[in-house]
Design a protein around this motif. Sequence first.
Motif, short mmCIF file in Angstrom:
data_model
loop_
_atom_site.label_atom_id
_atom_site.label_comp_id
_atom_site.label_asym_id
_atom_site.label_seq_id
_atom_site.Cartn_x
_atom_site.Cartn_y
_atom_site.Cartn_z
N THR A 67 0.83 -1.20 0.00
CA THR A 67 0.00 0.00 0.00
C THR A 67 0.86 1.25 0.00
OG1 THR A 67 -1.64 -1.23 1.29
CG2 THR A 67 -1.91 1.15 1.19
N SER A 68 2.01 1.15 0.69
CA SER A 68 2.96 2.26 0.72
C SER A 68 4.37 1.70 0.82
CB SER A 68 2.68 3.19 1.91
OG SER A 68 2.76 2.47 3.13
N GLY A 69 5.35 2.54 0.51
CA GLY A 69 6.73 2.08 0.53
C GLY A 69 7.09 1.35 -0.75
N ILE A 70 8.26 0.71 -0.73
CA ILE A 70 8.74 0.05 -1.94
C ILE A 70 9.49 -1.22 -1.57
CG2 ILE A 70 10.94 1.34 -1.96
CD1 ILE A 70 10.64 1.43 -5.05
N VAL A 71 9.37 -2.22 -2.43
CA VAL A 71 10.09 -3.49 -2.28
C VAL A 71 10.96 -3.66 -3.51
CG1 VAL A 71 9.91 -5.96 -1.89
CG2 VAL A 71 8.13 -4.43 -1.01
#
Length: 274
Positions: A67-71
């Motif tokens: 939903t938020s952030g990055i992988v």
Amino acid sequence: MSSKIELVNVGQVFQVRGDEDRQLREFVALDGLQLTVEAGEFVTLVGPSGCGKSTVLDLISGLTKPTSGIVRADGREITKPGLDRGVVFQQYALLPWRTAQGNIEFALEAAGGLSRSERKDRAREFLELVGLTEFASRYPHELSGGMKQRVAIARSLSYKPGVLLMDEPFGALDAQTREHLQDELLQIWRSTGTTIVFITHDIEEAVFLGQRVAVMSGRPGRVDHVVNIELDRNFDGDVRSDPQFARYRHEIWSFLRENHTRSGSSRAQLAEAH
């Protein structure tokens, strides 16, 4: 070739229905999660039930988008599943109508790029890696639980992913088989150099396998502590009886107990991690 994995300020929110009014509500599974797994590293994740451990694996595998952030894998954002990441689940998920070798060849067929003879040779190579060469023609119902899981591991490694994601793969096995497969997994990891992210509820398993143990808090899940594991693998006897092993186990248990006190996790969740 192994890969570096990064989860940067990752949040995951699901829409769920209430038990009584059936109205949709937000369920915050992860919030501000930070974790880096270096290329070729073996990292274990431990935490209470419902803390989001499996969600972390879903995000790394590309089955779910945050939903938020990055992988990221090797600096590239993960947006979907890929052959650079293999997954081993608690349930073996073998095709019952295919032999042990046939199950591995099936993964190679799906991956593409190899001829039939090359798939056969590759499947035998990885059956040998997990010590099941003589069981190549056996069907899943003719194999023990430990053998089935070794076939599943061989299948996931056969297309040579940079990362192997393991979601409590030994959870359903008896204690003796579990410890035997833990030993074998470490040997496989050393021989392949694959990056491994391994989820478990068992603190001892986390300490035995991991170079680092990431301790997750209860909902919303985040990595609160990371413990570097430095054990003498040439210890005279079972490394689990090394006093340093016991100290690591106690340290991680203390972190889980601290998280329990802070977040109000249930006693049942904490007991399961213990």
